[in-house]
Design an enzyme around this catalytic site. Structure first.
Site, PDB file in Angstrom:
ATOM      1  N   GLU A  19       5.643  -4.739   4.059  1.00 20.46           N
ATOM      2  CA  GLU A  19       5.756  -6.083   3.498  1.00 20.46           C
ATOM      3  C   GLU A  19       5.837  -7.162   4.584  1.00 20.46           C
ATOM      4  O   GLU A  19       6.763  -7.972   4.634  1.00 20.46           O
ATOM      5  CB  GLU A  19       6.950  -6.170   2.551  1.00 20.46           C
ATOM      6  CG  GLU A  19       6.773  -5.320   1.307  1.00 20.46           C
ATOM      7  CD  GLU A  19       7.918  -5.432   0.310  1.00 20.46           C
ATOM      8  OE1 GLU A  19       9.019  -5.875   0.717  1.00 20.46           O
ATOM      9  OE2 GLU A  19       7.737  -5.085  -0.857  1.00 20.46           O
ATOM     10  N   GLU A  56       3.767   0.020  -4.144  1.00 15.87           N
ATOM     11  CA  GLU A  56       5.075   0.076  -4.793  1.00 15.87           C
ATOM     12  C   GLU A  56       4.907  -0.467  -6.208  1.00 15.87           C
ATOM     13  O   GLU A  56       4.416  -1.571  -6.390  1.00 15.87           O
ATOM     14  CB  GLU A  56       6.126  -0.749  -4.044  1.00 15.87           C
ATOM     15  CG  GLU A  56       6.465  -0.224  -2.667  1.00 15.87           C
ATOM     16  CD  GLU A  56       7.579  -1.020  -1.991  1.00 15.87           C
ATOM     17  OE1 GLU A  56       8.283  -1.785  -2.695  1.00 15.87           O
ATOM     18  OE2 GLU A  56       7.738  -0.895  -0.763  1.00 15.87           O
TER      19      GLU A  56
END
Length: 656
Positions: A142, A299
């Protein structure tokens, strides 16, 4: 289609590993992501590596036929590294180094950090080189365009600016630094704009800093990719992303990576207000549009979320399954769920996985099993792509600029894109969300909301599209700024004035106050936030204001340009206006559409060139029923179906 899970064996007793792998395989899991936070276990002391535990885990997982996604563990340096080299810690807006103890605090520009990051990446990649079960690599986790203001970042920013502009004189002129006596007389006076709110600072400096931090992220990814590629010449490499506060330029970030990965957490609270956006269809279409290729979810929502915020409600029945299938519908080929087991320790212990803390197979687990079975039925869809007649253009630089200088209460750049995306997708039409630099010739309708920052090549792209017969939609706050984030000294919408055939004589930032517009068909719609008051040149009024001192002035215009038509929406309306406009334009462009779909029904089509696969998703809390014009074969139910009945968050997949 593949379903996967994120697994953290370093957090569990090794006696659980084989039991977990067996249950994953039995459930239908195909892919397991490992290692993105495991640096301290892989390198427990400086230069001492330990792969024995990971070797054992991978051997167990692959023994059950599971493929592996390996990650560089570089998001979380071990505490021994921070202790030995505190200079690698990011410096915050207050000029102080961040307090360590959570993730992501390393400065990606620090030469010391980069040395260690490349070393651990080299060690992991070298150790597993040649392993045929490594299906993909993920770099870091991320990643953001980090606004670090350490000495390294400050000096690098100064060099970057001077390299781009050539001299302090050029910077001063380009930035308009005569305002507030901000002219630089020495390189040392250039500072990252992190100490004050951005709206207080020079917009040109702030935009360049956003570009700089984004390019630093791209550079960092490139360095780790080069290390991995030396050992894995043919294995695809990605990084996972999300809509974060400091978003990098997605197009540049993924430009040299093999595929896009997105962390997808759709909301579990469905708003009662129909004006609120909750569907992640827009996010998914944007991710697919980054490379205009199918992508991964790295995710995916698996249960109640909660870490930096209180826990959310539990996903309702069918949400776990439905939201994963929604991702498939919009171009994902693999969906990896976060996470297999809910953490029992640490800050994310309430960010729930498939299995709760008890490990008991509950309702969500049963639904996940059903998802895996459904995904296996969709294997023929893998690789099928999405072809769209409609595109919406997303400009990272315009988004950065709007964050630097908010326009008025409630005005949000991405909202402008979402209104138009939802308007077309509510008709069951495929929509691409792409870069303004892309070739537009394959599309019939292109919407480019609030193109605040523009460049010459994009201007030419839009003129060419309209001239060649396309239907173009533009909106308020287009053509306002040049590439330096300075206002263009011309009548709005400046370079687009000829294209839209009208000009803005005045504007009214009305914020939350609602007013009314009336279109040429006698319909009235509420408008808000912003009102461009326009004078017609070659355009015709599509809708006019009915309130305020500019009542009767054009609010929406229509202009013939070349063989095409250009619409300019000078205000921000509610859902019904965009739906009405989209319906008319779809008919004009002769794009097949579904009319009067039940609220929440989303239809997307993937094709392999021979067969079309129609995904029908009920993204609502009510049962939905409607009838198709012809009977089609249901891949899920193995039967012909014409009448579609869907429970909340249920999905149907038809083959045509």
């Amino acid at each position: 289609m593949k379903i996967g899970v994120d697994y953290y064996p370093e957090q569990w007793d090794k006696s659980m590993w084989r039991r977990d792998a067996e249950l994953m395989a039995k459930t239908g899991v195909k892919t397991v992501r490992l290692g993105e936070f495991a640096w301290s276990r892989l390198e427990p002391a400086d230069g001492r590596f330990d792969f024995a535990w990971l070797d054992e885990v991978i051997e167990i997982l692959t023994g059950y036929g599971l493929e592996i996604v390996l990650c560089t563990p570089t998001n979380c340096p071990p505490l021994w590294l921070y202790e030995a080299h505190p200079e690698i810690i990011q410096v915050g807006a207050d000029g102080k180094r961040l307090q360590i103890g959570i993730r992501g605090h390393r400065c990606i520009n620090s030469p010391v950090f980069l040395e260690y990051a490349k070393r651990i990446t080299d060690a992991v990649a070298g150790h597993y080189a040649g392993n045929p079960d490594v299906a993909a690599w993920q770099i870091d986790n991320e990643l953001e365009a980090y606004p670090c203001s350490c000495d390294v970042c400050r000096d690098k920013f100064r060099r970057w600016l001077l390299g781009k502009y050539g001299s302090l004189e050029s910077i001063n002129k380009s930035f308009g630094n005569s305002v507030w006596s901000g002219e630089y007389s020495s390189e040392a006076q250039i500072q990252p704009p992190t100490a004050y709110p951005k709206a207080w600072q020079n917009p040109a400096l702030c935009l360049e800093y956003s570009r700089f931090t984004s390019e630093c992220t791209v550079e960092y990814i490139g360095q780790l990719k080069a290390v991995i590629r030396g050992y894995f010449p043919n294995v695809p490499i990605t990084t996972n992303t999300w809509f974060c506060e400091n978003m990098p330029d997605f197009y540049k970030m993924f430009g040299k990576l093999d595929f896009v990965s997105y962390d997808n957490y759709p909301p579990v609270r469905i708003p009662e207000n129909p004006e609120e956006f909750y569907s992640h269809a827009f996010h998914l279409d944007l991710m697919r549009g980054i490379k205009r290729k199918n992508f991964w979810i790295m995710e995916q929502l698996s249960g109640p979320t909660g870490s930096w915020s209180p826990m959310s409600p539990a996903p309702k029945p069918n949400m776990i399954k439905g939201y994963a299938l929604q991702a498939f519908a919009h171009g994902a080929d693999t969906v990896v769920h976060f996470r297999w087991r809910t953490a029992a320790t640490g800050a994310e212990m309430h960010w729930h996985g498939i299995l709760d803390h008890s490990g008991v197979r509950n309702r969500r687990f049963t639904e996940f099993e059903e998802l895996c079975r459904t995904a296996s039925k969709l294997e023929t869809v893998r690789g099928a792509c999405i072809k769209s007649d409609v595109a919406i253009l997303y400009s990272p630089e315009s988004e950065w600029a709007f964050k630097i200088q908010p326009q008025t209460d409630g005005f949000y750049y991405l909202e402008q894109l979402k209104y138009l995306h939802r308007a077309f997708s509510d008709y069951g039409v495929n929509v691409d969300v792409i870069s303004p630099d892309e070739d537009l010739s394959a599309y019939k309708i292109v919407a480019v909301p609030s193109l605040y920052i523009n460049k010459e090549s994009v201007t030419e792209n839009l003129y060419r599209f309209a001239e060649n017969g396309g239907i173009l939609i533009m909106t308020a706050r287009s053509g306002v700024k040049d590439s330096c984030n300075n206002c263009v000294m011309d009548t709005l919408p400046t370079v687009f004035r000829e294209l839209i055939g009208a000009e803005v004589t005045e504007y009214d930032p009305i914020g939350w106050r609602e007013q009314t517009i009336a279109d040429r068909y006698g319909k009235t719609f509420a408008c808000k936030e912003w009102c461009d008051v326009m004078k017609l040149n070659t355009a015709k009024a599509y809708a006019e204001y009915t309130d305020s001192f500019y009542s009767g002035s054009p609010a929406v215009t229509e202009n013939q340009y070349g063989s095409g038509t250009v619409y300019y929406i000078g205000t921000v309306c509610k859902r019904d206006f965009y739906a009405d406009l989209a319906g008319r334009l779809l008919k004009r462009a002769e794009i097949p559409a579904y009319e009067n779909l039940p609220v929440g029904i989303e239809i997307t089509v993937r094709t392999n060139g021979k067969e079309d696969y129609i995904f029908i998703f009920n993204n609502s809390e009510q049962d939905a029923e409607f009838e198709l014009t012809e009977s089609m074969y249901s891949i899920i139910w193995n039967e012909q179906r014409k009448n579609i009945r869907l429970k909340p968050f249920d999905m149907e997949v038809l083959r045509q």
